[in-house]
Write a protein that holds these residues in place. Structure first.
Motif, PDB file in Angstrom:
ATOM      1  N   SER A   1     -22.519 -33.550 -11.729  1.00 10.78           N
ATOM      2  CA  SER A   1     -21.719 -32.963 -12.797  1.00 10.78           C
ATOM      3  C   SER A   1     -21.065 -31.666 -12.325  1.00 10.78           C
ATOM      4  O   SER A   1     -21.442 -31.116 -11.291  1.00 10.78           O
TER       5      SER A   1
ATOM      6  N   VAL B   1     -19.787 -27.695 -12.166  1.00 10.96           N
ATOM      7  CA  VAL B   1     -20.390 -26.368 -12.315  1.00 10.96           C
ATOM      8  C   VAL B   1     -19.319 -25.454 -12.890  1.00 10.96           C
ATOM      9  O   VAL B   1     -18.178 -25.444 -12.398  1.00 10.96           O
TER      10      VAL B   1
ATOM     11  N   SER C   1     -18.198 -21.553 -13.950  1.00  8.30           N
ATOM     12  CA  SER C   1     -18.417 -20.114 -13.849  1.00  8.30           C
ATOM     13  C   SER C   1     -17.689 -19.451 -15.003  1.00  8.30           C
ATOM     14  O   SER C   1     -16.455 -19.547 -15.103  1.00  8.30           O
TER      15      SER C   1
ATOM     16  N   VAL D   1     -13.942 -24.063 -13.248  1.00  4.38           N
ATOM     17  CA  VAL D   1     -14.727 -25.276 -12.997  1.00  4.38           C
ATOM     18  C   VAL D   1     -14.566 -25.655 -11.531  1.00  4.38           C
ATOM     19  O   VAL D   1     -13.479 -25.481 -10.962  1.00  4.38           O
ATOM     20  N   ASP D   2     -15.614 -26.193 -10.936  1.00  2.85           N
ATOM     21  CA  ASP D   2     -15.566 -26.498  -9.502  1.00  2.85           C
ATOM     22  C   ASP D   2     -14.955 -27.865  -9.218  1.00  2.85           C
ATOM     23  O   ASP D   2     -14.955 -28.314  -8.070  1.00  2.85           O
TER      24      ASP D   2
ATOM     25  N   THR E   1     -21.091 -30.378 -19.512  1.00  7.94           N
ATOM     26  CA  THR E   1     -21.559 -29.176 -18.821  1.00  7.94           C
ATOM     27  C   THR E   1     -21.027 -27.978 -19.577  1.00  7.94           C
ATOM     28  O   THR E   1     -19.856 -27.969 -19.996  1.00  7.94           O
TER      29      THR E   1
ATOM     30  N   SER F   1     -22.061 -20.392 -18.939  1.00  7.11           N
ATOM     31  CA  SER F   1     -23.235 -19.550 -19.169  1.00  7.11           C
ATOM     32  C   SER F   1     -23.091 -18.669 -20.404  1.00  7.11           C
ATOM     33  O   SER F   1     -24.016 -17.956 -20.763  1.00  7.11           O
TER      34      SER F   1
ATOM     35  N   VAL G   1     -27.818 -25.596 -21.055  1.00  8.35           N
ATOM     36  CA  VAL G   1     -28.046 -26.619 -20.043  1.00  8.35           C
ATOM     37  C   VAL G   1     -28.220 -27.958 -20.754  1.00  8.35           C
ATOM     38  O   VAL G   1     -28.937 -28.041 -21.748  1.00  8.35           O
TER      39      VAL G   1
END
Lengths: 113, 108
Positions: free
Chosen positions: A1, A3, A5, A25-26, A103, A106, B44
């Motif tokens: 999935s 990641v 930031s 997003v990565d 996803t 944070s 999460v």
């Protein structure tokens, strides 16, 4: 999935000012979602951001208050404009992966004083 | 009435206890999600379920589509499990709808 930031992680802002929250997003994703979570409440969808088109806002949220940019498939920003103490919340971005879930970033904990 | 109801709202347990959090929903769904939110606010994704049961480490999630009910179980709970656990459902073709979360505190 993917990641995500998200930044800033927290900020304390004066009323009447604006704050821009960034999510990187990565990987390339079609849709990004922006949520607000007021203290003690569940998440509420603010808008869905698609690359190359205007964001789609949910009832109760307007572009003048929460302008969103989506310049490419890996990046989006949400601005909280002309802030008041009622805007104190956690703001989260999210991307979906079809049948594989979501996803989340944070989170940005915003306090308006 | 919320489309997604979680119980309990708050749960305090002693380390090592078996924990169950429940989620009931009122609409037809394509999937149900269990999420974990840490004190800083980040979320999460723990599980996505459309039927049956899934297990990951000490976490187990079950869903009964007919009864519109799901449970999240934590075996051998640990203080690091302390967080808010959120149930979210996705009605077919629609956006995620979130429960209000269950605040779990596990004491050593």
């Amino acid at each position: 999935s993917a990641v995500i930031s998200q930044k800033p992680s927290r900020d304390i802002c004066q009323r009447g000012t604006s704050l821009t929250i960034q999510c990187q997003v990565d990987s390339q994703v079609t849709m990004m979602f922006w949520y607000r979570q007021q203290p003690g409440q569940s998440l509420t969808l603010i808008a869905t951001a698609n690359q190359g088109s205007e964001a789609t806002y949910e009832s109760g949220f307007v572009i003048d208050k929460f302008p969103i940019s989506r310049p490419n498939l890996t990046f989006s920003t949400l601005t909280v404009s002309n802030m008041s103490p009622e805007d104190s919340s956690i703001y989260l971005c999210s991307v979906g992966h079809g049948d594989y879930g979501y996803t989340f970033g944070s989170g940005t904990r915003l306090t308006v004083v | 009435k919320n489309e997604v109801e979680q119980s309990p709202q708050n749960l305090t347990a002693q380390e090592g206890e078996f924990i169950t959090i429940n989620c009931s929903y009122s609409v037809g769904i394509s999937a149900l999600h269990w999420l974990q939110q840490h004190p800083g606010g980040g979320i999460v994704s723990l599980f996505m379920l459309s039927s049956g049961k899934k297990k990951h480490g000490r976490l187990i999630a079950t869903i009964n589509i007919q009864e519109k009910h799901s449970s999240l179980h934590i075996t051998a709970s640990h203080p690091r499990d302390s967080a808010v656990y959120i149930c979210a459902v996705r009605p077919s073709g629609s956006r995620l709808t979130f429960g209000e979360g269950t605040q779990l505190t596990v004491n050593p």
